[in-house]
Design an enzyme around this catalytic site. Structure first.
Site, PDB file in Angstrom:
ATOM      1  N   GLU A  17      23.040  21.545  27.171  1.00  0.00           N
ATOM      2  CA  GLU A  17      23.172  21.020  27.917  1.00  0.00           C
ATOM      3  C   GLU A  17      23.135  19.505  28.127  1.00  0.00           C
ATOM      4  OE1 GLU A  17      20.524  22.843  27.976  1.00  0.00           O
ATOM      5  OE2 GLU A  17      19.305  22.036  29.205  1.00  0.00           O
ATOM      6  N   SER A  35      13.309  18.862  40.805  1.00  0.00           N
ATOM      7  CA  SER A  35      14.786  17.852  41.650  1.00  0.00           C
ATOM      8  C   SER A  35      15.521  18.058  40.270  1.00  0.00           C
ATOM      9  CB  SER A  35      14.124  16.654  41.114  1.00  0.00           C
ATOM     10  OG  SER A  35      14.744  15.519  41.017  1.00  0.00           O
ATOM     11  N   LYS A  63      10.569  13.924  23.941  1.00  0.00           N
ATOM     12  CA  LYS A  63      12.128  14.050  23.986  1.00  0.00           C
ATOM     13  C   LYS A  63      13.335  14.049  23.545  1.00  0.00           C
ATOM     14  CE  LYS A  63      11.751  11.656  27.553  1.00  0.00           C
ATOM     15  NZ  LYS A  63      12.996  11.649  29.101  1.00  0.00           N
ATOM     16  N   CYS A  71       2.929   8.426  30.964  1.00  0.00           N
ATOM     17  CA  CYS A  71       3.785   8.539  29.432  1.00  0.00           C
ATOM     18  C   CYS A  71       3.125   7.253  28.377  1.00  0.00           C
ATOM     19  CB  CYS A  71       5.131   7.720  29.610  1.00  0.00           C
ATOM     20  SG  CYS A  71       6.116   8.999  30.841  1.00  0.00           S
ATOM     21  N   CYS A 129      11.498  14.593  35.663  1.00  0.00           N
ATOM     22  CA  CYS A 129      11.140  13.199  34.308  1.00  0.00           C
ATOM     23  C   CYS A 129      11.221  13.502  33.285  1.00  0.00           C
ATOM     24  CB  CYS A 129      10.878  11.471  34.454  1.00  0.00           C
ATOM     25  SG  CYS A 129      10.946  11.354  36.561  1.00  0.00           S
ATOM     26  N   GLU A 181      17.103  13.703  47.064  1.00  0.00           N
ATOM     27  CA  GLU A 181      17.483  14.660  46.824  1.00  0.00           C
ATOM     28  C   GLU A 181      16.243  14.960  47.269  1.00  0.00           C
ATOM     29  OE1 GLU A 181      16.794  15.953  42.595  1.00  0.00           O
ATOM     30  OE2 GLU A 181      17.642  18.414  43.512  1.00  0.00           O
ATOM     31  N   GLU A 213      14.321  17.178  23.764  1.00  0.00           N
ATOM     32  CA  GLU A 213      15.223  17.003  25.100  1.00  0.00           C
ATOM     33  C   GLU A 213      16.619  16.331  25.082  1.00  0.00           C
ATOM     34  OE1 GLU A 213      14.438  13.795  27.792  1.00  0.00           O
ATOM     35  OE2 GLU A 213      14.555  14.731  29.494  1.00  0.00           O
ATOM     36  N   GLU A 265      16.615  11.178  42.667  1.00  0.00           N
ATOM     37  CA  GLU A 265      15.741  11.821  42.989  1.00  0.00           C
ATOM     38  C   GLU A 265      15.158  11.361  43.813  1.00  0.00           C
ATOM     39  OE1 GLU A 265      13.067  13.396  39.447  1.00  0.00           O
ATOM     40  OE2 GLU A 265      11.666  12.601  40.489  1.00  0.00           O
TER      41      GLU A 265
END
Lengths: 159, 590
Positions: free
Chosen positions: B377, B330, B369, B514, B310, B287, B372, B284
């Site tokens: 993908e 990102s 999560k 978090c 994230c 990037e 996720e 990141e």
């Protein structure tokens, strides 16, 4: 939930209603009121548009629609039937009349027959207590209705 | 400020006007019980619908009892918080709430953490004299959150979180009277709604009406399977909160004990998501630098600001709400999802085992999560890179079930190579941490100079939206930070309107980052707990020998042995992703 397509004309009309209230979230109830007079009911698609126009969540719009009994998500029948359950009508047997309508139409209060012809609702006093029990079909008022008379009323519209 | 004098339970109280009776009473040590009321101090989060009536008090001269959470002080008021009229009313209110509440406490996942249960205990309810109708509503299970609204007491906390704080608008009170429930639009399943699975509704629900999908049985089964190599990764914020489940003070760091516990649970390798966080910074951060350099060279196509990616709740949020801006965040995967392919494509090969025989479990402060790791993908031929994601709470349950005396455990170290990490990685757990970590690395890569002061304290704190300009050796870098999705929305709308001056923005879906995640031990509205966890995170960072991601020797080795270079072909394939338009519910334009 079956999806319906709103006509461009009605969609524009709905957006204009929102605009006439400055697209303000606080005007949701007024907007819903007008929308229901345009469409006759408030299908999901209409609520989606209103939510977007007023920058409110669809969940919130749906919350308000389900809170007030005036708002409905079921299209009214071609001939909406309302049975008065006000005090005078009630003591003169309106509940039995309602029961007979339910039995003959095979629908509950708030529902519409499958052919879209009749819908059933209750109301409180139409100011004709001397005629109790009172039933309205569309704009027409029927007085002193007994369960035996239900068949005759329905057959007026069944041809 | 005008002060108001009143008497509460015979005590003289002086507080500013517009103070509630509840808060006024607190200033003289009188703790009026509440149920629907909820507050997270210093974060502008408050719910006081005055709905449950548990906090009623008597005010002399007033006909009816007053809800303390919703009644303002007035000059000369005389208030009684526990006379016989109040106690009887309060108990009746609770008995009525309990009269249609399922009596499933023994098997309810909220057992022991339920505020309704504690209230019944506190008020000494021993029988429920009203036998009424029971609510029967279908249970709704999504990939992360279960709605069991028969247990809902209509406190509206979740609705406040979902709408006012997160501006997600997935939940609303619908229907009325006995039929009233909190539900998505048209009472569709949560999965079909705009829900981001941030889990903030779960973290404030006083009962078991909203809970997480529990994957701990799957993990126990995997651990028992001799054919599987089971690898675990632990997110930064978990170590700052897990101790609370074992009676330790909030803010106690339990990194070493957590590692020991995981080893005793039978995990073959105890690794750290922090390792993957360092990896995230490499990708990141590179990037960010790549976009920045191209921008400075006059490339008009380049998308700035770059947004961190994230946080899976945040990713869901922009996929739902800003589908026209999918090219701004990102492309770097989250640390959880970077860890997965590194474990299954790199570490498994090192061990000489097939990826299908490796089970990757993550311990996360997060419920999103869970969703996720199930995204299509992030699977290879149906095999997910990360098999199961457990919340901090689920891990605590696992430890308790397994007869492990957590507090008596020794402190142990993570396994190598995927357990080594830097201070930059651990601060991912607090709002502002990811961007601070990225700046530590980006500064050195950009300027070629050594960063003298590693702590960018201007990026820390709990204000809803923060901004700072960092000096990259003469180049001013504008950083924006938002935590809570409502705050994120504001920054996103600025970008859409072309008003954003930022080069990079960090966004975390949960208040506090978090550490305040939807999978953390319940804080019951005590914001001190969140602050203590944050302090612990920064303590862990400053105690680390290495505090910049690019100096992690195992990260360097991973690039040397396997990945090549950041943003290289292999990184692109394994560590980057793309986003989808998930705007829902638009019946008209489809």
């Amino acid at each position: 939930m079956a999806k319906i397509k709103l006509s461009d004309k009605k969609l524009q009309e709905l957006k204009d209603v929102c605009k006439s209230f400055n697209n303000e979230k606080g005007e949701l109830i007024n907007v819903l009121h007008k929308a229901q007079s345009i469409f006759g009911y408030l299908p999901a698609e209409v609520q989606e548009v209103i939510a977007k126009e007023l920058n409110a969540s669809v969940a919130h719009v749906y919350g308000v629609v389900t809170f007030y009994s005036f708002f409905t998500m079921i299209p009214k029948g071609q001939h909406p039937i309302s049975i008065c359950l006000g005090t005078a009508c009630y003591v003169r047997g309106a509940e039995k009349v309602l029961e007979e309508f339910r039995r003959q139409l095979k629908i509950q209060v708030g529902e519409t027959t499958a052919d879209g012809k009749f819908s059933l609702s209750c109301l409180r006093c139409v100011g004709a207590c001397g005629l109790a029990p009172v039933v309205m079909v569309g704009e027409k008022v029927y007085g002193r209705v007994s369960p035996d008379g239900v068949q005759d009323i329905l057959s007026e519209y069944n041809n | 400020m005008n002060m108001v004098k009143l008497i509460i339970d015979g005590k003289h109280v002086e507080v500013p006007e517009n103070t509630t009776l509840l808060k006024a009473a607190k200033t003289v040590g009188i703790d009026i019980p509440t149920l629907c009321y909820f507050e997270l101090k210093d974060m502008n989060i408050e719910n006081r619908p005055g709905g449950c009536r548990v906090c009623v008090v008597e005010v002399r001269g007033r006909r009816n009892l007053a809800p303390a959470c919703n009644t303002m002080v007035a000059e000369g008021m005389e208030v009684f918080t526990h006379n016989i009229r109040v106690l009887n009313a309060r108990r009746t209110v609770l008995e009525l709430i309990l009269s249609d509440h399922p009596a499933e406490c023994l098997t309810c996942s909220k057992n022991g953490n339920c505020e309704l249960q504690s209230m019944a205990q506190q008020l000494g309810v021993r029988e429920i004299p009203y036998a009424g109708e029971q609510s029967k509503y279908r249970k709704d299970t999504s990939p992360a959150i279960i709605r069991d609204v028969d247990k809902c007491i209509m406190c509206r906390r979740c609705e406040m979180m979902c709408n006012d704080v997160q501006t997600v608008g997935a939940l609303s009170a619908v229907n009325r009277g006995f039929m009233a429930v909190v539900a998505p639009a048209f009472e569709m399943n949560l999965e079909k709604s705009t829900c981001t699975y941030c889990g903030q509704c779960v973290s404030v629900c006083p009962t078991g009406a909203l809970t997480e999908v529990d994957h701990s049985r799957n993990v126990i089964n995997s651990l028992a399977d001799p054919a599987k190599t089971v690898v675990v990764q632990t997110a930064p914020a978990v170590r700052a909160a897990l101790g609370e489940e074992f009676g330790l003070e909030p803010g106690t760091l339990v990194t070493g004990k957590m590692v020991a516990a995981l080893r005793r649970l039978g995990f073959d390798y105890v690794f750290d998501t922090d390792f993957a966080a360092d990896l995230t910074i490499m990708e990141e951060g590179s990037e960010l630098l790549d976009r920045l350099t191209r921008y400075l060279k006059g490339d008009k196509e380049v998308k700035l600001p770059i947004l961190t990616s994230c946080c899976p709740g945040w990713v869901n949020f922009f996929e739902h709400n800003f589908p026209e801006m999918l090219d701004i965040p990102s492309t770097a995967k989250s640390p959880q999802q970077m860890f997965g392919p590194v474990a299954k494509e790199y570490f498994a090969k090192k061990l000489g085992i097939d990826r299908k025989n490796m089970i990757v479990v993550s311990i996360m402060p997060c419920l999103a999560k869970k969703y996720e790791c199930q995204r299509e993908e992030f699977k290879v031929n149906g095999d997910p890179d990360v098999n199961y994601s457990l919340s901090t709470r689920e891990l605590a349950h696992l430890i308790k079930q397994s007869n492990i005396d957590f507090n008596a455990l020794p402190e142990e170290d993570f396994d190598n190579p995927l357990g080594a990490s830097t201070g930059a990685a651990v601060i991912f757990g607090a709002t502002g941490g990811v961007i601070e970590a990225a700046c530590r690395t980006a500064y050195e890569l950009y300027t070629g100079k050594k960063l003298e002061k590693v702590d960018f304290t201007e990026l820390r704190g709990l204000e809803n939206i923060r901004h700072a300009t960092l000096d990259f050796d003469g180049l001013p870098i504008n950083i924006g930070i938002a935590h809570g999705l409502g705050n994120a929305r504001k920054l996103l709308e600025d970008i859409r309107a072309g008003k954003s001056q930022f080069h990079a923005i960090e966004i975390m879906a949960c208040p506090g980052g978090c550490i305040g995640g939807g999978g953390q031990p319940y804080h019951h509205g005590n914001s001190e707990i969140i602050k203590q966890r944050s302090a612990a995170i920064y303590r862990e960072d400053s105690g680390k020998p290495i505090r910049k991601s690019h100096e992690n020797p195992f990260i360097q080795e991973l690039y040397r042995e396997f990945l090549g270079k950041p943003l290289g072909e292999k990184s692109h394939h394994l560590l980057h992703t793309h986003y989808f338009d998930k705007s829902v519910g638009d019946f008209i334009e489809e």
